[in-house]
Design an enzyme around this catalytic site. Structure first.
Site: not given
Ligand code: NAP
Length: 241
Positions: A136, A150
């Protein structure tokens, strides 16, 4: 070519799984609890003519990770790629006000989970493989007043990316990270800030949040042979933020 995408049921992971399938990867996506969302992504992947499965596997549980990797290889064939995407945030809070256990939960998923999956992947890659860690921009920005824990967890992912990349470079394994900025997914609502993208859009030089697909494009490029001389790199996908 078998690819594991952790947290592939929603958000950036789901976009990545779909695009990787479009580019010919057989995809094993993992999820923690949302079985229906995972099943939909599997269907979308299969429409591209590649094979896809979903495995419930919590990245904070080492035995789940082993089962995930075993199933991916037994159902789809030898592993060639890993996208370390599963991640969580905490609610907006000052460090001094964090509730007990919060930072441990974030580090268990974002750091230890990613680390153990990377470890499992390099053990199984036989002669070639590629890892993309989803870090991130928070790692560089620090996220003061929001979630410093985080941000620190993602800084650990960056350091793991650089160190592991250099350690395994001669084994035919590349390791890179993408560092998304503000991306429109459910993660903000799960952190108690459903309107975070709208609230912070003006802080992005490009004036808007990004989409999961815009991150997936960078991930799938890093997975591909087109990025054959790229390793140990942190690629910002953040509209300039
Ligand atoms: P999201 O929409 O909340 O989706 C999270 C995903 O991770 C879901 O598939 C969830 O599964 C899974 N997950 C969560 N905890 C888990 C665990 N303990 N074991 C296995 N799976 C798990 O998140 P996102 O925004 O797509 O984020 C994905 C990645 O991008 C993360 O690493 C986040 O830190 C990073 N990121 C996101 C942003 C942003 O603005 N969105 C920015 C920078 C970095 P379930 O569906 O079963 O809950």
């Amino acid at each position: 070519m078998t690819l594991i995408v952790t947290g592939g049921s929603r958000g950036i992971g789901a976009s990545t799984a779909r695009l990787a399938a479009e580019h010919g990867w057989d995809v094993c996506l993992s999820y923690r609890s949302n079985e229906n969302a995972a099943a939909e992504v599997v269907e979308d992947c299969r429409r591209h003519g590649t094979r896809a499965i979903a495995v419930r596997a919590d990245v904070t549980i080492t035995s789940d990770i082993v089962v995930l990797f075993d199933l991916a290889e037994s159902e789809l064939g030898p592993l060639r790629g890993l996208v370390n995407n599963a991640g969580i945030v905490g609610h907006r809070a000052l460090v001094r006000d964090y509730e007990s256990g919060r930072t441990e939960r974030i580090f268990a998923t974002n750091v230890l989970g990613a680390f153990r999956c990377a470890q499992e992947a390099v053990r199984r890659f036989a002669g070639s493989g590629v890892i993309v860690n989803v870090s991130s921009r928070a790692a560089a920005l620090g996220s003061p007043g929001e979630y410093v824990d985080y941000a620190a967890s993602k800084a650990a992912v960056d350091t793991m990316t650089i160190g592991l990349a250099r350690e395994v470079a001669k084994d035919g394994i590349r390791v890179n990270a993408v560092r998304p900025g503000l991306i429109d997914t459910d993660i903000h609502a799960s952190g108690g800030q459903p309107d975070r993208i709208i609230a912070l859009a003006d802080s992005v030089p490009m004036g808007r949040g990004g989409s999961g697909n815009e991150v997936a494009e960078a991930v799938v490029w890093l997975l591909s042979d087109k990025a054959s001389y790229v390793t140990g790199t942190l690629l910002d996908v953040s509209g300039g933020r």
